[in-house]
Write a protein that holds these residues in place. Structure first.
Motif, short mmCIF file in Angstrom:
data_model
loop_
_atom_site.label_atom_id
_atom_site.label_comp_id
_atom_site.label_asym_id
_atom_site.label_seq_id
_atom_site.Cartn_x
_atom_site.Cartn_y
_atom_site.Cartn_z
N ARG A 184 35.67 35.54 42.62
CA ARG A 184 36.18 34.19 42.35
C ARG A 184 37.11 33.81 43.49
O ARG A 184 38.01 34.57 43.83
N ALA A 185 36.86 32.65 44.09
CA ALA A 185 37.66 32.23 45.24
C ALA A 185 37.86 30.73 45.22
O ALA A 185 36.97 29.99 44.77
N ALA A 186 38.99 30.28 45.70
CA ALA A 186 39.23 28.84 45.84
C ALA A 186 38.19 28.27 46.79
O ALA A 186 37.88 28.88 47.82
N ALA A 230 37.11 31.84 54.17
CA ALA A 230 36.93 33.24 54.56
C ALA A 230 36.49 34.09 53.37
O ALA A 230 35.59 34.91 53.48
N SER A 231 37.11 33.88 52.23
CA SER A 231 36.77 34.64 51.03
C SER A 231 35.38 34.27 50.53
O SER A 231 34.58 35.15 50.17
N CYS A 232 35.08 32.99 50.51
CA CYS A 232 33.74 32.54 50.08
C CYS A 232 32.67 33.09 51.02
O CYS A 232 31.58 33.48 50.58
N LEU A 256 27.22 38.72 51.57
CA LEU A 256 26.72 39.84 50.77
C LEU A 256 25.72 39.40 49.71
O LEU A 256 25.37 40.18 48.83
N CYS A 257 25.25 38.17 49.81
CA CYS A 257 24.19 37.63 48.94
C CYS A 257 24.61 37.50 47.48
O CYS A 257 23.75 37.54 46.58
N PHE A 258 25.91 37.36 47.23
CA PHE A 258 26.34 36.98 45.88
C PHE A 258 25.81 35.57 45.64
O PHE A 258 25.77 34.74 46.55
N LYS A 259 25.41 35.29 44.41
CA LYS A 259 24.91 33.96 44.08
C LYS A 259 26.06 33.09 43.60
O LYS A 259 26.86 33.50 42.76
N ARG A 260 26.13 31.89 44.14
CA ARG A 260 27.14 30.93 43.70
C ARG A 260 26.68 30.35 42.37
O ARG A 260 25.62 29.72 42.28
N GLU A 261 27.47 30.59 41.33
CA GLU A 261 27.09 30.12 40.00
C GLU A 261 27.68 28.76 39.68
O GLU A 261 27.19 28.07 38.81
N LEU A 297 32.74 30.58 41.42
CA LEU A 297 32.30 31.84 40.81
C LEU A 297 31.02 32.30 41.49
O LEU A 297 30.03 31.57 41.53
N TYR A 298 31.08 33.51 42.04
CA TYR A 298 29.92 34.16 42.64
C TYR A 298 29.59 35.41 41.82
O TYR A 298 30.50 36.05 41.29
#
Length: 182
Positions: free
Chosen positions: A132-134, A139-141, A147-152, A170-171
């Motif tokens: 979870r990132a603002a 940079a955090s996003c 790393l191929c996290f999916k943006r939900e 939320l990823y």
């Protein structure tokens, strides 16, 4: 004691009491920059508060509610990369991280998060990991996206940061996601 090496002298490991001085020093040096994104800076005003954090982190690790790890290159403390929450029932963990400014831009945190994901899926049998990132914290996003996290989606006003509410992106990454770069 958990110790996860991931090349070039880099490792994630549990904090020890004797780390308090180095941890507080890096936090204090980066305080203004970290305060923009992290809600706990006002609770870490001295080395004694850092030592208290270390004791609490070790207890959380022992109890299985979290896996609070520090990031090191040899004897140099670089930041933190942790499962801040672990839900054993749903096999879900929430990843949090920060890095000292002087260590940014080298791919270190991306590699650390990848190592934490591998450990979480293999050793802890996690099924779902979240970041979870603002939205403004590019940079955090970017780490989640690399790393191929999916943006939900966006969790509206999900965090209170020094009296102000802010949205969080939320990823998620599932153990079964084939796109995760291993």
């Amino acid at each position: 004691m958990i110790h996860i090496p991931f090349g070039e002298g880099l490792a994630l490991r549990e904090l020890e009491s004797e780390d308090a001085k180095k941890v507080f020093g890096l936090v204090d040096k980066n305080r203004a920059r970290l305060r923009r994104w992290l809600p706990w800076l006002d609770h870490n005003q001295n080395e004694a508060a850092t030592l208290n954090f270390i004791v609490n982190a070790r207890n959380q690790n022992r109890n299985g509610g979290a896996l609070i790890l520090s990031l090191w290159k040899a004897a140099t403390f670089l930041g933190m990369c942790s499962l801040n929450t672990i839900d054993r029932r749903t096999q879900t963990g929430t990843i949090g991280y920060w890095l000292g400014e002087e260590f940014e831009g080298q791919g270190t945190m991306t590699r650390a998060v990848r190592a934490l994901c591998d450990y979480s899926f293999q050793s802890l049998q996690m099924y779902r990991l979240e970041i979870r990132a603002a939205p403004e914290n590019r940079a955090s996003c970017a780490i989640a996206e690399r790393l191929c996290f999916k943006r939900e989606g966006v969790m509206r006003q999900a965090e209170c940061l020094y009296g102000d509410r802010q949205d969080l992106v939320l990823y998620s990454l599932l153990r079964t996601d084939e796109a995760f770069p291993r």
